[in-house]
Design an enzyme around this catalytic site. Structure first.
Site, mmCIF file in Angstrom:
data_model
loop_
_atom_site.group_PDB
_atom_site.id
_atom_site.type_symbol
_atom_site.label_atom_id
_atom_site.label_comp_id
_atom_site.label_asym_id
_atom_site.label_seq_id
_atom_site.Cartn_x
_atom_site.Cartn_y
_atom_site.Cartn_z
ATOM 1 N N ASP A 2 59.474 12.237 -74.294
ATOM 2 C CA ASP A 2 59.085 11.273 -73.264
ATOM 3 C C ASP A 2 60.278 10.416 -72.853
ATOM 4 O OD1 ASP A 2 57.379 10.052 -71.504
ATOM 5 O OD2 ASP A 2 56.558 8.651 -72.977
ATOM 6 N N ASN A 50 49.499 16.312 -66.889
ATOM 7 C CA ASN A 50 50.699 16.248 -66.038
ATOM 8 C C ASN A 50 50.527 17.009 -64.714
ATOM 9 O OD1 ASN A 50 53.011 16.299 -68.848
ATOM 10 N ND2 ASN A 50 52.315 14.542 -67.666
HETATM 11 C C1 IPE Z 1 58.808 13.554 -70.211
HETATM 12 O O1 IPE Z 1 59.426 12.657 -69.377
HETATM 13 C C2 IPE Z 1 58.765 14.967 -69.699
HETATM 14 C C3 IPE Z 1 57.522 15.407 -69.035
HETATM 15 C C4 IPE Z 1 56.327 14.887 -69.170
HETATM 16 C C5 IPE Z 1 57.649 16.572 -68.170
HETATM 17 P P1 IPE Z 1 58.577 11.822 -68.348
HETATM 18 O O2 IPE Z 1 58.547 12.537 -67.062
HETATM 19 O O3 IPE Z 1 57.233 11.486 -68.933
HETATM 20 O O4 IPE Z 1 59.427 10.502 -68.207
HETATM 21 P P2 IPE Z 1 58.904 9.003 -67.978
HETATM 22 O O5 IPE Z 1 57.842 8.719 -68.998
HETATM 23 O O6 IPE Z 1 58.371 8.944 -66.580
HETATM 24 O O7 IPE Z 1 60.115 8.172 -68.185
HETATM 25 MG MG MG Z 2 56.286 9.846 -69.729
#
Ligand code: IPE
Ligand code: MG
Length: 224
Positions: A2, A50
């Site tokens: 994350d 996601n």
């Molecule tokens: C983690 O980084 C990777 C994925 C979920 C693909 P994020 O995309 O969650 O990064 P932040 O939390 O917005 O900083």
């Molecule tokens: Mg994230």
């Protein structure tokens, strides 16, 4: 894994540049985990929730996963790493699904470490699918663990999680391996994923080794 997006924003970069940096970290951490003697490493790359992100980011991530799998397959093979994808596959772009199958069969004999990359993964959805597969039968804890592995195409025998390390400063599990984490040790680190390095992994493992795991027993029972 994350914190890619926040790291990128803080550095004046696009979120995709953050995900690219996250891939470089993943590569380093996989090699470090092999050196540290980790048996199974699971990277939470994309949760089923996601999919709700802006479609441009989702598309860019799917492309990145495919490119990463193609790029890392040879390195995994050389390092004795078996690479598999954990999660439901039916919603992945067909080109990615095809690459997943190729990379899984190419690295199937890897015995130094099992690398699982969770993509379109949801622990709660997996539990629902496993419960449906029970068809009213009584199932033991071990049996349910195996069912969960089966619905998400995981390798057998299924394993429980020993340690969860979450980067990015948030202190939650976000639908990650909820059943398998029943007795997992949890570690939350402030660093964003692109900043996490081999030294941080070594520190996390040292922290894990220093913990007293009792699995519900009294301290004197564990000591004996
Ligand atoms: C983690 O980084 C990777 C994925 C979920 C693909 P994020 O995309 O969650 O990064 P932040 O939390 O917005 O900083
Ligand atoms: Mg994230």
């Amino acid at each position: 894994m994350d914190g890619n997006g926040r790291w990128a924003t803080a550095h004046g970069l696009s979120r995709s540049a953050g995900h690219e940096a996250g891939l470089r970290t993943a590569r380093d951490i996989v090699e470090a985990a092999v050196r540290e003697g980790v048996g199974t490493l699971t990277l939470y790359a994309f949760s089923s929730d996601n999919w709700k992100r802006p479609s441009a980011e989702v598309t860019a991530l799917m492309r990145l996963f495919r490119r990463a799998l193609i790029g890392e397959a040879k390195r995994c093979l050389q390092n004795g790493v078996r690479l598999t994808i954990l999660g439901r596959r039916d919603r992945l772009p067909s080109s990615l699904r095809h690459t997943v199958e190729q990379v899984e069969s190419l690295t199937a004999s890897g015995s130094r470490m099992h690398l699982r990359v969770a993509v379109d993964y949801s622990a709660r959805d997996a539990m629902l699918r496993a419960a449906a597969a029970m068809r009213g039968e009584n199932v033991t804890r071990d049996g349910f663990t195996e069912l969960l592995a089966r619905v998400d195409h995981d390798a057998m025998p299924a394993r429980e999680v020993d340690l969860v390390v979450r980067t990015g400063g948030e202190q939650r599990l976000s639908d990650f391996l909820l059943w398998e984490c029943a007795y997992a040790e949890l570690l939350f680190v402030q660093k964003m994923w692109p900043e996490f390095d081999a030294e941080d992994l070594a520190e996390a493992l040292a922290d894990f080794r220093s913990r007293n795991r009792r699995f519900g027993l009294a301290p004197e029972q564990v000591a004996s």
